[in-house]
Scaffold this active site. Structure first.
Site, PDB file in Angstrom:
ATOM      1  CB  CYS A   1      -0.406   2.723   4.200  1.00  0.00           C
ATOM      2  SG  CYS A   1      -1.910   1.669   3.517  1.00  0.00           S
ATOM      3  CG  ASP A   2       3.210   1.086   4.154  1.00  0.00           C
ATOM      4  OD1 ASP A   2       2.795   1.613   5.506  1.00  0.00           O
ATOM      5  OD2 ASP A   2       2.988  -0.208   4.009  1.00  0.00           O
TER       6      ASP A   2
ATOM      7  CB  CYS B   1      -0.905   0.018   1.321  1.00  0.00           C
ATOM      8  SG  CYS B   1      -1.829   1.479   1.080  1.00  0.00           S
TER       9      CYS B   1
END
Ligand code: NAP
Length: 329
Positions: free
Chosen positions: A145-146, A142
């Protein structure tokens, strides 16, 4: 044989969608039972995909971020505080052809007046020897997200579809260089995504190449590659590996009973969480392949609980009568 359990609401799945549905259903006095999955299973472990991430920085309300497993533990404790019950088991069969709905955990039968399906989706993985060990420590599925954690670093993205190019393009906001590794010479991604990626000076492509392993003790330091045309092996130093080879919804259990798209995602009606079966609702990634965020899943979990509550109320199905929950599992 003892009488099957009958609950107003059974929630299948315990990621952000299922647990938010549990909080709302519990606060509406519907005494929800959450079938949260089993720790041994990678596709339906309790807590869902956030259990596979480390820090979550984009969930509103946590200024400094929060660890994925901690966030899910908080969701669960909040649902439990309002009286939600949990079974750390997997549903193995359902029959939604008549009401109350019938659900099985192996040979044990449960009955529910309404069901909320929140079984989520899982990212396809490469099944490399060190991939799961370094998941959350440089291996990610992701970028939203990261990506932030890779500011100024070099990273790799695997895949040749829209997801891979979208992730790669997004990651160039942070990374110094992004190498897209694709097993063929042609991309599957849409033309517009291809053009955007080809124009981006930070993106490089490695064609006809597969990743054979991830390197690193505690965090990713590189990847091993093999060119599938000439068999040549090599290593690439990267701080992160983003696997973007597609997602699959966890919907096998519902085949032939709930309407799904060709790719297996459950179909919900209009702006609601209603499925084609009256009294069965779906929320979270199992019915959303567009947004796939914890916050959007949580939002749709809230919607599913409200939809279920209103439906139970309107049909006079709710009895607020709970039978004994087997706690000895
Ligand atoms: P996808 O279109 O199925 O592409 C998966 C890619 O991963 C393919 O290039 C495939 O290679 C590769 N792949 C699969 N298994 C692999 C393996 N074991 N090892 C190495 N490579 C592997 O999946 P997606 O990109 O997630 O897209 C899914 C759907 O969502 C598509 O319909 C897509 O258009 C849509 N989507 C749209 C957007 C957007 O419009 N913004 C963004 C993301 C996704 P091959 O090409 O060789 O099969």
């Amino acid at each position: 044989m003892s009488k099957p359990l009958v609950r107003d609401v059974i929630i299948i799945g315990s990621g952000p969608a299922g647990l938010t549905a549990a909080i709302y259903a519990a606060r509406a006095n519907l005494d929800p039972l959450v079938i949260e999955g089993e720790p041994s299973s990678s596709s339906d472990q309790p807590g869902g995909q956030l259990m596979l991430t480390t820090e979550v920085e984009n969930y509103p309300g946590f200024i400094e971020g929060v660890m994925g497993p901690e966030l899910m533990a908080n969701f669960r404790a909040q649902a439990a505080r309002f009286g939600a019950d949990f079974l750390t088991r997997k549903i193995t069969k359902v029959d939604f052809s008549e009401r109350p709905f019938r659900l099985w955990i192996e040979d044990t039968e449960l009955h529910a007046r309404s069901v909320i399906v929140s079984t989520g989706a899982r990212s396809l993985m490469l099944d490399l020897p060190n991939e799961s060990r370094l998941m959350g420590y440089g291996v990610s599925t992701c970028a939203t997200c990261d990506g932030f954690f890779f500011r100024g670093r070099e990273i790799a993205v695997v895949g040749g579809g829209d997801s891979a190019l979208e992730e790669a393009t997004f990651l160039t906001k942070f990374a110094q260089k992004v190498t897209v590794i694709h097993r063929r010479k042609e991309l599957r991604a849409s033309k517009i995504m291809q053009d955007r990626a080809f124009r981006n000076p930070k993106i490089e492509f490695l064609w006809d190449t597969v990743v054979t392993d991830v390197l690193g003790d505690t965090t990713v330091s590189g990847i091993k590659l093999r060119n599938i045309v000439n068999g040549e092996e090599s290593e690439l130093a990267v701080a992160g590996l983003f696997v973007a080879i597609g997602h699959v919804p966890n919907t096998d259990l519902f085949k032939g009973q709930l309407d799904m798209e060709d790719n297996g995602y459950l179909i919900t009606q209009g702006k609601s969480t209603r499925t084609n079966v009256e009294g069965v609702f779906a929320c979270g990634d199992v019915q959303d392949h567009t947004y796939r965020q914890a916050i959007t899943a949580a939002g749709s979990g809230c919607m599913a609980a409200i939809d279920a509550e209103r439906w139970l109320e309107a049909t006079g199905e709710a009895e607020h009568e709970i039978m004994e929950t087997p706690r000895n599992w």
